[in-house]
Design a protein around this motif. Structure first.
Motif: not given
Length: 311
Positions: A101, A104-105, A177-180, A274
């Motif tokens: 995350a 990615s951010h 996927y992993c995000d905030n 995304y």
């Protein structure tokens, strides 16, 4: 497990894409092809710029920034995505999820920052060509690049820092996927602060990039209109069109991802948006910028010509 009790397990389960078995391996190999393509093209551009002394110029430092960012953003996403497509169950540790995350951010934030600098670079090159070398020096571009990465890392560190402080009561990432947003949805605590800062982060990033790029392109358009110089207009159209198209693709895929997080009825569309936000610009950047930048294009043609002659 849902509820108000803290969830202690460090292992999370990814929801992944909802695809049937017959599409599993075609999707796996498609993503692998996309990843290998962007690896080869972006690494190729970076190596070429580093090796060729004639390309050691401020503009090409920005190209390297963009390629490095694309490589980082997609390397933390696509290999993991390929693994999860063929894995059952799709498990990931909390630390790995936070790392993905974070990267990615940072990729998304740095993309906006770097494209702002590139817009300024194009403005100076088109509107002040005689002063370009004195304004856009190597030191200036390096300073702007470090500032862009530093700002991105700081903003994202606060974003994820607010999330990792939360206790967890769930263990399923409702995403591929992993995000905030997926991470703080694991908590049953009050996430008002996370939502407020997330909104601030998004508004600041999008408004600054949209505002900066709108102002620079408006000024370029005014200069082209008032001078009515055909050569200047052709140069502006050639160098700005690719930058603007790539920015708009990144902008709208980013907008779509953010908007769809508020509409849980369209999870597959959100996941796809995304992925497109990561892979489309990363594949197009080296191709478009290499083909539209004369010095870089000439070096690529020379290399391929030598290989053909020696084969």
């Amino acid at each position: 497990m849902d509820g108000n009790n803290s969830f202690q397990s460090d292992i999370l389960q990814m929801e992944g894409f909802n695809i049937s078995m017959e599409f599993t391996y075609p999707l796996f190999f498609l993503i692998m092809f996309v990843y290998l393509t962007l690896l080869i093209s972006n690494i190729g551009v970076i190596v070429l710029i580093i090796k060729e002394e004639s390309l050691h110029q401020p503009m090409y430092i920005l190209f390297c920034n963009l390629s490095v960012n694309d490589l980082i953003g997609n390397t933390v996403l696509l290999p993991r995505l390929m693994h999860d497509i063929v894995s059952t169950p799709k498990l990931i540790s909390y630390a790995q999820c936070v790392t993905q995350a974070f990267c990615s951010h940072t990729f998304g934030s740095a993309s906006h920052m770097i494209l702002i600098i590139m817009a300024v670079d194009r403005y100076v090159a088109i509107c002040h060509p005689l002063r370009y070398n004195s304004i856009m020096t190597t030191r200036t571009v390096v300073t702007l690049s470090v500032s862009a990465w530093g700002t991105s890392l700081l903003l994202v560190s606060v974003l994820l820092g607010l999330t990792v402080r939360l206790s967890r009561c769930r263990s399923i990432i409702l995403n591929a996927y992993c995000d905030n947003a997926s991470l703080f949805k694991l908590s049953c605590e009050n996430v008002t602060v996370n939502n407020i800062y997330g909104l601030f982060f998004t508004v600041l990033l999008f408004s600054s990039s949209m505002g900066s790029i709108a102002v620079t392109y408006f000024r370029i358009a005014v200069i082209c209109w008032t001078r009515k110089n055909k050569e200047l207009n052709n140069k502006a159209a050639q160098t700005c069109a690719s930058h603007l198209v790539l920015y708009l693709i990144m902008l709208w895929s980013g907008f779509l991802t953010i908007i769809l997080h508020r509409f849980p009825d369209y999870p597959e569309l959100r996941k796809l948006a995304y992925i497109l936000f990561h892979v489309v610009p990363a594949n197009l950047n080296p191709i478009i910028y290499a083909m539209q930048t004369q010095s870089l294009r000439q070096k690529i043609v020379q290399i391929f010509s030598k290989r053909i002659m020696h084969s």
